[in-house]
Design a protein around this motif. Structure first.
Motif, mmCIF file in Angstrom:
data_model
loop_
_atom_site.group_PDB
_atom_site.id
_atom_site.type_symbol
_atom_site.label_atom_id
_atom_site.label_comp_id
_atom_site.label_asym_id
_atom_site.label_seq_id
_atom_site.Cartn_x
_atom_site.Cartn_y
_atom_site.Cartn_z
ATOM 1 N N VAL A 1 43.963 47.543 37.436
ATOM 2 C CA VAL A 1 43.656 48.782 38.192
ATOM 3 C C VAL A 1 42.514 48.584 39.188
ATOM 4 O O VAL A 1 42.379 49.361 40.125
ATOM 5 C CB VAL A 1 43.274 49.985 37.291
ATOM 6 C CG1 VAL A 1 44.474 50.497 36.546
ATOM 7 C CG2 VAL A 1 42.119 49.662 36.358
ATOM 8 N N GLN A 2 41.703 47.553 38.966
ATOM 9 C CA GLN A 2 40.565 47.315 39.878
ATOM 10 C C GLN A 2 40.976 46.487 41.092
ATOM 11 O O GLN A 2 40.146 46.179 41.935
ATOM 12 C CB GLN A 2 39.451 46.589 39.115
ATOM 13 C CG GLN A 2 38.912 47.399 37.938
ATOM 14 C CD GLN A 2 37.973 46.559 37.074
ATOM 15 O OE1 GLN A 2 38.397 45.583 36.458
ATOM 16 N NE2 GLN A 2 36.706 46.934 37.045
ATOM 17 N N LEU A 3 42.258 46.145 41.188
ATOM 18 C CA LEU A 3 42.717 45.269 42.272
ATOM 19 C C LEU A 3 43.633 46.006 43.241
ATOM 20 O O LEU A 3 44.262 47.000 42.891
ATOM 21 C CB LEU A 3 43.511 44.091 41.684
ATOM 22 C CG LEU A 3 42.848 43.233 40.604
ATOM 23 C CD1 LEU A 3 43.833 42.161 40.162
ATOM 24 C CD2 LEU A 3 41.563 42.612 41.111
ATOM 25 N N SER A 4 43.714 45.478 44.471
ATOM 26 C CA SER A 4 44.662 46.016 45.455
ATOM 27 C C SER A 4 46.085 45.572 45.083
ATOM 28 O O SER A 4 46.250 44.669 44.254
ATOM 29 C CB SER A 4 44.315 45.478 46.835
ATOM 30 O OG SER A 4 44.582 44.096 46.888
ATOM 31 N N GLY A 5 47.073 46.173 45.759
ATOM 32 C CA GLY A 5 48.472 45.806 45.511
ATOM 33 C C GLY A 5 48.722 44.315 45.743
ATOM 34 O O GLY A 5 49.376 43.652 44.951
ATOM 35 N N GLY A 6 48.175 43.810 46.848
ATOM 36 C CA GLY A 6 48.358 42.390 47.176
ATOM 37 C C GLY A 6 47.735 41.482 46.129
ATOM 38 O O GLY A 6 48.316 40.463 45.747
ATOM 39 N N GLN A 7 46.555 41.876 45.651
ATOM 40 C CA GLN A 7 45.891 41.066 44.617
ATOM 41 C C GLN A 7 46.694 41.104 43.317
ATOM 42 O O GLN A 7 46.833 40.089 42.628
ATOM 43 C CB GLN A 7 44.469 41.584 44.376
ATOM 44 C CG GLN A 7 43.523 41.262 45.516
ATOM 45 C CD GLN A 7 42.183 41.954 45.364
ATOM 46 O OE1 GLN A 7 42.103 43.100 44.903
ATOM 47 N NE2 GLN A 7 41.122 41.268 45.738
ATOM 48 N N GLN A 8 47.233 42.284 42.988
ATOM 49 C CA GLN A 8 48.036 42.393 41.757
ATOM 50 C C GLN A 8 49.281 41.511 41.854
ATOM 51 O O GLN A 8 49.677 40.876 40.881
ATOM 52 C CB GLN A 8 48.435 43.846 41.513
ATOM 53 C CG GLN A 8 47.252 44.716 41.125
ATOM 54 C CD GLN A 8 47.685 46.125 40.717
ATOM 55 O OE1 GLN A 8 48.566 46.290 39.888
ATOM 56 N NE2 GLN A 8 47.067 47.112 41.314
ATOM 57 N N GLN A 9 49.882 41.477 43.057
ATOM 58 C CA GLN A 9 51.071 40.636 43.205
ATOM 59 C C GLN A 9 50.696 39.157 43.096
ATOM 60 O O GLN A 9 51.458 38.350 42.578
ATOM 61 C CB GLN A 9 51.798 40.948 44.527
ATOM 62 C CG GLN A 9 53.184 40.315 44.654
ATOM 63 C CD GLN A 9 54.156 40.719 43.562
ATOM 64 O OE1 GLN A 9 53.925 40.467 42.365
ATOM 65 N NE2 GLN A 9 55.252 41.344 43.934
ATOM 66 N N ARG A 10 49.488 38.798 43.542
ATOM 67 C CA ARG A 10 49.037 37.412 43.372
ATOM 68 C C ARG A 10 48.903 37.062 41.886
ATOM 69 O O ARG A 10 49.210 35.940 41.479
ATOM 70 C CB ARG A 10 47.666 37.208 43.999
ATOM 71 C CG ARG A 10 47.690 37.200 45.478
ATOM 72 C CD ARG A 10 46.331 36.772 45.906
ATOM 73 N NE ARG A 10 46.049 37.221 47.239
ATOM 74 C CZ ARG A 10 45.200 36.587 48.021
ATOM 75 N NH1 ARG A 10 44.570 35.525 47.592
ATOM 76 N NH2 ARG A 10 44.980 37.045 49.221
ATOM 77 N N VAL A 11 48.403 38.019 41.115
ATOM 78 C CA VAL A 11 48.293 37.786 39.668
ATOM 79 C C VAL A 11 49.698 37.555 39.101
ATOM 80 O O VAL A 11 49.922 36.622 38.316
ATOM 81 C CB VAL A 11 47.616 38.981 38.941
ATOM 82 C CG1 VAL A 11 47.555 38.720 37.440
ATOM 83 C CG2 VAL A 11 46.224 39.236 39.508
ATOM 84 N N ALA A 12 50.651 38.396 39.536
ATOM 85 C CA ALA A 12 52.030 38.258 39.049
ATOM 86 C C ALA A 12 52.594 36.881 39.430
ATOM 87 O O ALA A 12 53.315 36.258 38.649
ATOM 88 C CB ALA A 12 52.898 39.375 39.604
ATOM 89 N N ILE A 13 52.254 36.405 40.630
ATOM 90 C CA ILE A 13 52.707 35.077 41.056
ATOM 91 C C ILE A 13 52.056 34.001 40.181
ATOM 92 O O ILE A 13 52.717 33.070 39.723
ATOM 93 C CB ILE A 13 52.386 34.842 42.553
ATOM 94 C CG1 ILE A 13 53.252 35.755 43.414
ATOM 95 C CG2 ILE A 13 52.598 33.380 42.938
ATOM 96 C CD1 ILE A 13 52.905 35.743 44.893
ATOM 97 N N GLY A 14 50.766 34.174 39.929
ATOM 98 C CA GLY A 14 50.048 33.227 39.067
ATOM 99 C C GLY A 14 50.684 33.145 37.693
ATOM 100 O O GLY A 14 50.897 32.059 37.145
ATOM 101 N N ARG A 15 51.026 34.314 37.149
ATOM 102 C CA ARG A 15 51.651 34.355 35.821
ATOM 103 C C ARG A 15 53.040 33.691 35.857
ATOM 104 O O ARG A 15 53.420 32.974 34.944
ATOM 105 C CB ARG A 15 51.769 35.820 35.355
ATOM 106 C CG ARG A 15 52.342 35.968 33.964
ATOM 107 C CD ARG A 15 52.567 37.421 33.612
ATOM 108 N NE ARG A 15 53.360 38.075 34.657
ATOM 109 C CZ ARG A 15 53.594 39.380 34.703
ATOM 110 N NH1 ARG A 15 53.085 40.168 33.791
ATOM 111 N NH2 ARG A 15 54.323 39.902 35.671
#
Ligand code: ADP
Ligand code: MG
Length: 254
Positions: free
Chosen positions: A147-161
């Motif tokens: 929740v503390q991240l922007s949409g783009g940052q959240q998608q980066r996390v999803a890519i990392g995972r």
């Protein structure tokens, strides 16, 4: 590309959805090869079977007919458990339009999850996650929650995972669909960078010709069939051809 470079090959995949008074042929007879390090973009109208295709490629769903050969191995049970789960764990990283992160876990915990599920040792997890955080540019955010991240940052996390287990194949279903132009571009470059560094094979669904122009090849879907193809050579010229072919694809058949 050489035939030996094929990582995944599907032949005559058919899938229909049925209910009383309802029948949709979501995929009619789809065949193609994905090569090592190849980036295929999939375009097509809404309802043309793109998500059904990705779900079958990732063994999240099973076809009515057809076969899939992965790294030269044909496993008749690939769409049934427990083989489907094993196949996904070894081969596939999924990225969806909605990031599907676990909100109570931090960035690094979300990325580490597939490794934890595989019983990888803690010090190895730490090493792999740190390397991934650097690749996706989120080192400073490792202890933040989604929740503390922007949409783009959240998608980066999803890519990392999706990439943390080094799966040979990435399946991405409209991963930039919820993002604005700049962020979408940024995410795309994260993926391209990973393709470059890790020789990842990628199949990405998009409705954006600018995104598709970064691919090696574009497949156009209509009504459950591949109706056209474009081999990308020169990004600027490609975009025009992709847009034209996409518009043509969307035109109702006479
Ligand atoms: P796309 O991703 O290209 O928009 P989908 O693969 O989601 O298309 O859907 C292809 C067709 O199959 C559509 O007509 C859709 O309504 C239908 N469909 C998809 N999933 C289901 C389902 N679970 N049950 C019934 N029909 C479905
Ligand atoms: Mg879809």
């Amino acid at each position: 590309m050489r035939q030996t470079d094929v990582v995944m090959s599907i032949s005559n995949i058919r899938k229909s959805y049925r209910a009383p008074g309802y029948k949709v042929e979501a995929l009619k007879s789809v065949s193609f090869d994905l090569h090592k390090g190849e980036f295929i973009a999939v375009m097509g109208t809404s309802g043309s079977g793109k998500s059904t295709l990705l779900n079958i490629l990732g063994a999240l769903d099973n076809p009515d007919e057809g076969s899939m050969v992965v790294k030269g191995i044909k496993n008749a049970n690939i769409f049934n458990e427990p083989d489907a789960t094993f196949f996904r764990g070894e081969n596939i990283g999924f990225i969806f339009q909605s990031y599907n992160l676990l909100k109570d876990l931090t960035v690094e915990e979300n990325i580490a999850l597939p490794l934890i599920l595989k019983d990888v040792k803690a010090h190895e997890i730490e090493k792999l996650v740190s390397r991934m955080l650097a690749l996706i540019g989120l080192e400073k955010w490792r202890r933040h929650r989604p929740v503390q991240l922007s949409g783009g940052q959240q998608q980066r996390v999803a890519i990392g995972r999706a990439l943390i287990t080094s799966p040979p194949i990435i399946l991405a279903d409209e991963p930039t669909g919820n993002l604005d132009f700049n962020t979408s571009n940024e995410i795309l470059h994260v993926l391209l960078d990973l393709k470059e560094k890790l020789n990842q094979s990628i199949i990405l669904v998009t409705h954006d010709p600018q995104v598709a122009a970064f691919a090696d090849r574009v497949l156009f879907f209509h009504d459950g069939d591949i109706v056209d193809e474009h081999i990308c050579i020169d990004k600027d010229k490609d975009m025009e051809s992709i847009l034209l072919k996409f518009k043509h694809t969307m035109r109702p058949k006479p």
